[in-house]
Design an enzyme around this catalytic site. Structure first.
Site, PDB file in Angstrom:
ATOM      1  N   GLU A   1      -2.073 -12.781 -21.207  1.00  9.87           N
ATOM      2  CA  GLU A   1      -1.116 -13.519 -20.307  1.00  9.87           C
ATOM      3  C   GLU A   1      -2.003 -14.996 -21.611  1.00  9.87           C
ATOM      4  O   GLU A   1      -2.686 -16.063 -21.479  1.00  9.87           O
ATOM      5  CB  GLU A   1      -2.220 -13.408 -18.811  1.00  9.87           C
ATOM      6  CG  GLU A   1      -1.569 -12.963 -18.451  1.00  9.87           C
ATOM      7  CD  GLU A   1      -1.930 -12.862 -16.741  1.00  9.87           C
ATOM      8  OE1 GLU A   1      -1.672 -12.156 -16.452  1.00  9.87           O
ATOM      9  OE2 GLU A   1      -3.093 -12.926 -16.677  1.00  9.87           O
TER      10      GLU A   1
ATOM     11  N   THR B   1      -8.352  -1.528 -19.462  1.00  9.61           N
ATOM     12  CA  THR B   1      -7.187  -1.263 -18.835  1.00  9.61           C
ATOM     13  C   THR B   1      -7.079  -1.219 -17.587  1.00  9.61           C
ATOM     14  O   THR B   1      -7.272  -0.748 -16.688  1.00  9.61           O
ATOM     15  CB  THR B   1      -6.728  -0.259 -19.523  1.00  9.61           C
ATOM     16  OG1 THR B   1      -6.576  -0.024 -20.981  1.00  9.61           O
ATOM     17  CG2 THR B   1      -5.280   0.042 -19.865  1.00  9.61           C
TER      18      THR B   1
END
Lengths: 408, 408
Positions: free
Chosen positions: B280, B193
């Site tokens: 993404e 993360t």
């Protein structure tokens, strides 16, 4: 060769014949395409062979076949199939390789273990033995062809045929080295080239040839990467026919050994860069030189971490001097690095030194460098004497387009 | 949040307040944008803290600050900056963190070592101290906000705010756990993360909280990857205020320890998947389950090799059941694998067993599965009892578009 020619392509060079080597190509129709897809090479009696093969734990039966045959060090023929890698096809795959070797040996009048086989293309579909045999039969009677035809025939998603040549003086005699290679994806560390074949008329002892090829591989094919993926079929074979008539090179003390080694390394270097220039979707060739590392191995790992970083590769594609992504890639390599000793340059311009941006850093020359098609990134770790240079390409929309619909 | 919302986005859930935690946001204007970019969290006296931080060898000064502060195990405040990661900025970066901690400590009436700081954004540009201080001053007097506002404020290229919540009964009392997280690229193994923050009103000993968080991380945040890249700033912090009034959890024998551990792991799991869903350019969430490996660590490495393979990820983007690329990724992982014991499934459909395609394999149900937005890949190595499950997303044109022009 279905995609647009790479903007980084080089023209196929003039390549001389190599005494003791005859090339032929044929249509085996491994796919529904109208092109030659089987390459058949005969080699003079006494030809020595060496090879480097994929490190994959799931290699193709061709790779296993070559690994065994290399132990003997002798070769009389090479068969290369394009369009079907025959990998992950169980017993049927092994049977296909054995059938090809047997038929070729019968034709050439040699042992099956003198026959080398390589295949490239889709994984998981058994190579159709009937098509291979029909293709071989056609190849046996074909007119010999030139290097370019062979280079085209071994290709799959390659956008241009790849060949290189060099010469050396060995024991007072000129010797020739030529190589052809294919590959434009699944190119990665620890054995990069998908399929590469080197031929020389020098006389070289197989064990010595193997040592020189292994060393050259470490500095060339193992230093290129397109996407970090490694083929199940990666193969580079080097064949030395001995037709030049030099006193056989047997070790470092042989007359001309240094010259031959240098020529072989140069040839591997040329061939490796040709593959990166055809990296799927590539618009820029990137050279990454790491210095000041703890040792050479550490430098290589850091260079490869940079070369395989999607964020670095997309930044270069966007002509963006985003050196922060290089810091990231150094940091994630897991190798010794100290943030506050790290220096980074693009081309000739230092952008960061001792852990932060160079004072008064002017991005203009860097932006100009990034607009070119050959990009240099230099990273100095400031720790030791270890160094490595690797080559990769940028990551563009072209890579996605090629790979998201490869089989369809 | 400049890009189109991920097609895999989930709506922000209803999240209850956590006693002892107050959230505020402000505009520090770290970039020229019209949004809040500084998050300020105050924590009740006695709050315990644990954390997992990036494995990068080039971490940000924030990461180094948190690593030191975690030793004490106590927290009174958290400051999160978005738009500038402050990484690779030398002494000025360290000074910025110290200035933020000092000003926050003065406001909160605590020690600087009770203040945790995290920053995310571009690397290599010193965080402007004047803007941080002005932002803090605004935050100190702001009206408290809700979780969604905080989740939005910590985001950068995220396309949607991410939060999750769960509850447990500990020592007869209901306790609440909530988490917010940001990250959509540079997500990779060994601490995935970018920035994640977990809050609970349970009372937990810091060392025990650290142990549980580390274990949960191994099975959640360390099992997600978007592009194999690892941030210099990755940080997950867990804060336990103790306001629920349970008898402090100190070890596995404490009443409710199992329930709390399960809830914490579940929360981490939810948060980790939210990040992958915002990968993404992602159009598909991919779950990769490896079984039958030599051991769990080996299974994890093989699963990550598949999850990070650009060729696998582009095949999924193209809805192409190209399982040969999975064989390739298993083979390159460098872990024990035997080609002829390998089995592969997509969704519920076995496509390969014992090293070759399943007899009579029907691609139709696989094609249907691949058209969905949640893809399951199963790999059984047939060797031992090791297993691991990881999550990634596909690799699309969107990833290239986002990353080739990030800074501009």
């Amino acid at each position: 060769m279905s995609h647009a020619i790479s903007p980084l392509a080089l023209p196929f060079p003039a390549m001389p014949p190599v005494a003791g080597v005859a090339l032929r190509v044929a249509r085996a129709r491994y796919k529904t395409w109208d092109r030659c897809d089987l390459t058949f090479v005969t080699l003079a009696p006494g030809t020595a062979v060496a090879g480097v093969l994929t490190q994959s734990r799931c290699p193709s039966p061709e790779v296993e076949w070559c690994r065994r045959a290399l132990v003997l060090g002798q070769a009389r023929a090479l068969v290369v199939n394009a369009g079907n890698s025959n990998a992950f096809t169980g017993d049927r795959g092994r049977q296909a390789v054995e059938a090809i070797a047997a038929r070729t040996a019968a034709h050439a009048g040699c042992q099956p273990s003198d026959v080398f086989v390589a295949s490239t293309g889709v994984i998981g579909v058994p190579l159709p033995i009937d098509r291979a045999e029909a293709g071989l039969d056609a190849a046996f009677v074909a007119t010999p062809c030139d290097w370019q035809a062979a280079a085209e025939t071994i290709g799959t998603t390659d956008t241009y045929p790849k060949g290189a040549t060099t010469t050396a003086i060995v024991d007072g005699r000129p010797v020739t080295l030529v190589g052809i290679i294919k590959g434009s994806g699944m190119i990665a560390p620890d054995m990069a080239t998908m399929l590469g074949f080197i031929f020389t008329d020098a006389s070289v002892d197989p064990a010595f040839l193997q040592g020189m090829l292994t060393a050259a591989n470490t500095r060339t094919f193992s230093c290129i990467t397109v996407d970090g993926d490694t083929s199940t079929s990666d193969t580079v074979l080097a064949f030395a026919t001995g037709a030049a008539g030099n006193a056989t090179l047997v070790d470092d003390d042989s007359t001309g050994a240094d010259a031959f080694r240098a020529a072989l390394t140069d040839l591997c270097h040329q061939l490796a860069r040709l593959v990166v220039r055809d990296g799927e979707g590539a618009s820029k060739l990137i050279e990454i030189a790491v210095t000041g590392a703890d040792n050479d191995r550490s430098a290589h790992r850091i260079a490869m971490s940079i070369a395989n970083s999607p964020l670095v590769k997309t930044a270069i594609a966007g002509e963006d001097a985003n050196w922060g992504r290089i810091v990231m890639a150094v940091g994630k390599a897991g190798e010794p690095a100290e943030r506050d000793r790290l220096s980074i340059r693009f081309g000739a311009t230092q952008v960061a030194e001792a852990g932060l941006a160079v004072a008064g850093y002017d991005e203009a020359p860097v932006a100009a460098h990034l607009k070119g098609s050959e990009i240099e990134i230099g990273v100095d770790l400031g720790l030791g004497e270890g160094s490595a240079t690797v080559w990769t390409c940028d990551l563009t929309h072209g890579y996605i387009s090629i790979n998201a619909d490869y089989r369809s």
